[in-house]
Design a protein around this motif. Sequence first.
Motif, PDB file in Angstrom:
ATOM      1  N   GLU A 120       0.832  -1.215   0.000  1.00 24.72           N
ATOM      2  CA  GLU A 120       0.000   0.000   0.000  1.00 24.72           C
ATOM      3  C   GLU A 120       0.859   1.254   0.000  1.00 24.72           C
ATOM      4  N   SER A 121       1.971   1.215   0.738  1.00 25.05           N
ATOM      5  CA  SER A 121       2.837   2.402   0.777  1.00 25.05           C
ATOM      6  C   SER A 121       3.513   2.643  -0.569  1.00 25.05           C
ATOM      7  N   LEU A 122       3.907   1.564  -1.256  1.00 25.24           N
ATOM      8  CA  LEU A 122       4.548   1.721  -2.566  1.00 25.24           C
ATOM      9  C   LEU A 122       3.548   2.165  -3.624  1.00 25.24           C
ATOM     10  N   ILE A 123       2.338   1.638  -3.555  1.00 26.58           N
ATOM     11  CA  ILE A 123       1.290   2.076  -4.485  1.00 26.58           C
ATOM     12  C   ILE A 123       0.985   3.552  -4.255  1.00 26.58           C
ATOM     13  N   LYS A 124       0.992   3.979  -3.011  1.00 30.34           N
ATOM     14  CA  LYS A 124       0.761   5.396  -2.706  1.00 30.34           C
ATOM     15  C   LYS A 124       1.854   6.271  -3.308  1.00 30.34           C
ATOM     16  N   ARG A 125       3.103   5.816  -3.202  1.00 27.68           N
ATOM     17  CA  ARG A 125       4.208   6.573  -3.801  1.00 27.68           C
ATOM     18  C   ARG A 125       4.034   6.682  -5.315  1.00 27.68           C
ATOM     19  N   ARG A 126       3.656   5.570  -5.937  1.00 28.01           N
ATOM     20  CA  ARG A 126       3.462   5.598  -7.399  1.00 28.01           C
ATOM     21  C   ARG A 126       2.276   6.473  -7.772  1.00 28.01           C
TER      22      ARG A 126
END
Length: 284
Positions: free
Chosen positions: A55-61
């Motif tokens: 979820e944190s990486l998707i948020k960054r993207r």
Amino acid sequence: MLKDLKDMQKKLEDSGIESAQIDAESIFCHILGCDRIDLYAQEFTIKSDKKRLLESLIKRRSKREPLQHITGRAYFYGREFKTAKNVFIPRPETEILVENVIKALSSRSDSAERLDILELCAGSGVAAITLTKELPFCKIFASDISSEAISLALDNAHFHNTQERIDFRIGDLFEPWKNEALMFDALVCNPPYIKRSMESVLSPEVRYDPFDALYGGSDGLGFYRRIIKDAHLYLKRKGYIFFECSPDVSCGAEDIFALNKNFSNIEKVKDYNLKDRVILAQRI
């Protein structure tokens, strides 16, 4: 797991990312340590800690941070390379540059003499390493003004076991080679060539790249002028010079070559979208 994948893909789509499916799949593969086909062929149980990380990486993207910064990987000419936030991200367009170098020099593969190639603005080393892999009869010399870029390039060279055939040095353009008794068969460069006036229309992802790796002055031609001015001092007679370019600067770069009496056989090459992407010439 597939529901989680689809939900996170939807978040990227809602952020306006056209490659939402591929990016979501790439992030999942990065965290799960699998290939893309495995996402659909195997059953994965995502534990809470990994789900939070996803979820944190998707948020960054979704905030338009480049996928390559998130995964630390980029693919160039069919090979995987390490990336870093403070180094220019390899682009598919540069493969056109590399293809033309290979095409021009492959005809000389029967020669018993080693061919020497100099790459300026080497960045993460993807072009130098690819040329080393594809042209085994060549020795590559490569420089970049960024110490971070050269450090990453060295890491990539070790990753691909090419470190013995590439001489990486830190310095501005020809500066690392000015006291060496070297003359090269080819010079290759993907210089900064974005015009300052184009800054407002760049994609959010491109703006993550280092400023110095993008902008080529007010008209985008600053590096072409500097390199073409001195290139004849480092190129053998009939040696080639290859530049990546864009449609915005290709005619200007062609004019710089035409005004220089040291070069002839100037040629522009289009990419798969029929846009000027490479300009090359030959030392007289």
